[in-house]
Every structure is written in structure tokens, then in C-alpha cells.
Design a protein around this motif. Structure first.
Motif: not given
Length: 190
Positions: A30-51
Motif C-alpha cells: 500500500s502507499r502507507e507501506a514502509t520503505r523496507v517493504e517497498w524495497r523487498d517488493f521491488h527486489l522480488r518483482a525484479a526476480e519475477v521479471y528475470r524469470r
């Protein structure tokens, strides 16, 4: 109610770029999520796109572009977290090597040397033709159909701004049946 890990499981099973986009929208913080949550999301999303680049060969370059974009977002957040940790350390006058320093080091996302960089460029003539064929007579009408600000569309069309994920998805939606390859090209640099 579906748990977040079950939703991530669905994301991991996405074999096409379209399914990956849709599944990632479901697990985005959500927009209220912490920066750590967003960082983790972006890292996992990068792996999804690589796969997905391996499982959807027709969309490989697009998937690699999105993977790079997600990795860069995660890196920016990690740098901000490290800077915040450094500022807190300076305010508290903690000696170097304290627990704050190790947390800042852990927050950094390593950049892998030799990884190619991807950038998307608008195919100006093709995009203009597609806009005309779709019946949009102004940047305002196009921007409204794309779900963006008029200034964003104008800046991208003028070459001042590289198209991002929202611009690309909005263009594909507003200018259907044109596809990514018709409107954009992916540039690779080492």
C-alpha cells in the motif's frame, strides 16, 4: 482471505509478462507501506521479471527492462535507507562499526558488474501514427485514456522523459491493438 505469501506464490507461477504484471499488482504494498517493504517488493518483482524473460521469449527484452527498472528502484530505496541510518548514527554520535553501520550495510543492494542496462525509447513516428489512428486529437485526451498527467505524455513524446512502466502500460491499453514492439524499442548498453 488469501495470505500475502499465497499471492506471491501465484506471482512466482506467472509464465508470461502480462500475468506477471497482473499478479504483481495484487501483491504491491500500500502507499502507507514502509520503505523496507517497498524495497523487498521491488527486489522480488525484479526476480519475477528475470524469470519471465526466460519463460516468455517473445517478451524477453521487455521483461529484462522491467527487471532492471525494479532493481534500480530497490537500489534507490536501499541507498535512502543507508543514508537515513548514517544520519541517525551521526545524530547519536555512534562510533563507526556500531550496530547502525551493519544495518546500513545490509540495506545496500549490490549492483552486479557486467549486467547490461536496458532503456525503453518511444518510436516517435509509430507512436504518433497510433495516436492518430486511435482518434486522440490532443495530448490531454491521450493522457486521460492512459491514466497519466498531460505533462507526462507531452514530455515523453518530446523526448524529455523516458517511458516508464505506467506510461508503457497506459499506452498499450489506450492504443490497443498496437503492441509493445510497435510503439517502443528497448536499447541495451553494457
Amino acid at each position: 482471505m488469501t495470505s500475502l505469501e499465497e499471492l506471491w506464490s501465484a506471482v512466482q507461477s506467472a509464465a508470461t509478462l502480462r500475468r506477471a504484471h497482473d499478479a504483481l499488482l495484487e501483491v504491491a504494498p500500500s502507499r502507507e507501506a514502509t520503505r523496507v517493504e517497498w524495497r523487498d517488493f521491488h527486489l522480488r518483482a525484479a526476480e519475477v521479471y528475470r524469470r519471465v524473460a526466460e519463460t516468455d521469449p517473445g517478451r524477453q527484452r521487455e521483461a529484462l527492462f522491467f527487471a532492471e527498472q525494479q532493481r534500480e528502484k530497490a537500489e534507490k530505496i536501499a541507498q535512502a535507507l543507508a543514508a537515513d541510518a548514517g544520519a541517525r548514527r551521526r545524530r547519536r554520535r555512534i562510533e563507526p562499526g556500531g550496530s547502525e553501520g551493519t544495518a546500513a550495510q545490509a540495506a545496500r543492494v549490490p549492483h552486479q558488474i557486467g549486467d547490461p542496462r536496458y532503456a525503453v525509447r518511444l518510436r516517435d513516428d509509430a507512436f504518433t501514427k497510433a495516436v492518430r489512428l486511435a482518434g486522440f486529437h490532443s495530448d490531454y485526451a491521450l493522457a486521460k485514456a492512459m491514466g497519466l498527467n498531460r505533462s507526462t505524455v507531452k514530455r515523453a513524446r518530446d523526448g524529455e522523459l523516458r517511458p516508464g512502466a505506467r506510461f508503457i502500460s497506459g499506452a498499450l491499453k489506450a492504443l490497443a491493438p498496437f503492441e509493445f514492439e510497435d510503439l517502443f524499442e528497448v536499447e541495451t548498453s553494457e
